[in-house]
Design a protein around this motif. Structure first.
Motif, PDB file in Angstrom:
ATOM      1  N   UNK A  42     -12.751  -1.583  10.313  1.00  0.00           N
ATOM      2  CA  UNK A  42     -11.931  -2.040   9.194  1.00  0.00           C
ATOM      3  C   UNK A  42     -12.379  -3.385   8.654  1.00  0.00           C
ATOM      4  N   UNK A  43     -12.671  -4.315   9.532  1.00  0.00           N
ATOM      5  CA  UNK A  43     -13.126  -5.644   9.109  1.00  0.00           C
ATOM      6  C   UNK A  43     -14.445  -5.548   8.345  1.00  0.00           C
ATOM      7  N   UNK A  44     -15.373  -4.751   8.870  1.00  0.00           N
ATOM      8  CA  UNK A  44     -16.679  -4.605   8.219  1.00  0.00           C
ATOM      9  C   UNK A  44     -16.515  -4.032   6.812  1.00  0.00           C
ATOM     10  N   UNK A 102     -12.961  -0.218  -3.964  1.00  0.00           N
ATOM     11  CA  UNK A 102     -11.532  -0.073  -3.681  1.00  0.00           C
ATOM     12  C   UNK A 102     -11.300   0.660  -2.366  1.00  0.00           C
ATOM     13  N   UNK A 103     -12.051   1.742  -2.146  1.00  0.00           N
ATOM     14  CA  UNK A 103     -11.914   2.474  -0.883  1.00  0.00           C
ATOM     15  C   UNK A 103     -12.274   1.564   0.288  1.00  0.00           C
ATOM     16  N   UNK A 104     -13.312   0.763   0.133  1.00  0.00           N
ATOM     17  CA  UNK A 104     -13.718  -0.124   1.230  1.00  0.00           C
ATOM     18  C   UNK A 104     -12.664  -1.189   1.508  1.00  0.00           C
ATOM     19  N   UNK A 112     -17.282  -5.766   3.169  1.00  0.00           N
ATOM     20  CA  UNK A 112     -18.231  -5.165   2.233  1.00  0.00           C
ATOM     21  C   UNK A 112     -17.569  -4.871   0.897  1.00  0.00           C
ATOM     22  N   UNK A 113     -16.336  -4.368   0.944  1.00  0.00           N
ATOM     23  CA  UNK A 113     -15.621  -4.081  -0.292  1.00  0.00           C
ATOM     24  C   UNK A 113     -15.304  -5.347  -1.060  1.00  0.00           C
TER      25      UNK A 113
END
Length: 129
Positions: free
Chosen positions: A17-19, A54-56, A23-24
């Motif tokens: 999640x953090x990654x 947005x998904x990221x 990236x997002x």
């Protein structure tokens, strides 16, 4: 799943999640227009930059909180397949798609196993995550 496995899966979920959140967020820093332009320059429709970013971001937050882990992981896995096959494959393993492959495998793990420990989805959706 044993408690040790749950702890390990929790760590994978939160780090994944953090990654993706990072990236997002980077796609929106300085304006999403730069990412749109880059997508278009490599032959990907520019509007997909908004979807991917947005998904990221939303998916990264959802994974950290443990909401919709399996659904979010499917979406992130699709993004990683796209990144591997449209951008990084020609650069080879180490200089190209190695990180994307690791993130893809982590996403697949989340799809197959879910992550219940410290999952808000467990509380809100009564064990569906």
């Amino acid at each position: 799943m044993s408690n040790r496995n749950e702890i390990g899966t929790l760590l994978l979920r939160v780090v994944l999640g953090i990654v993706f959140l990072a990236h997002g967020a980077s796609k929106f820093q300085g304006g999403i227009g730069n990412t749109v332009g880059w997508f278009e320059s490599i032959g990907i429709p520019g509007f997909l930059a908004y979807a991917v970013g947005t998904i990221e971001v939303v998916g990264g937050i959802a994974l950290i909180l443990g909401i919709g882990t399996r659904v979010v992981s499917v979406l992130l896995g699709i993004i990683m397949l796209g990144a591997i096959f449209t951008v990084n494959l020609p650069a080879g393993f180490l200089n190209g798609y190695v990180l994307d492959l690791v993130l893809l495998v982590l996403a697949v793990h989340m799809v197959l196993n879910g992550s219940k420990l410290l999952s808000l989805g467990q509380v809100v959706f009564k064990g569906k995550d």
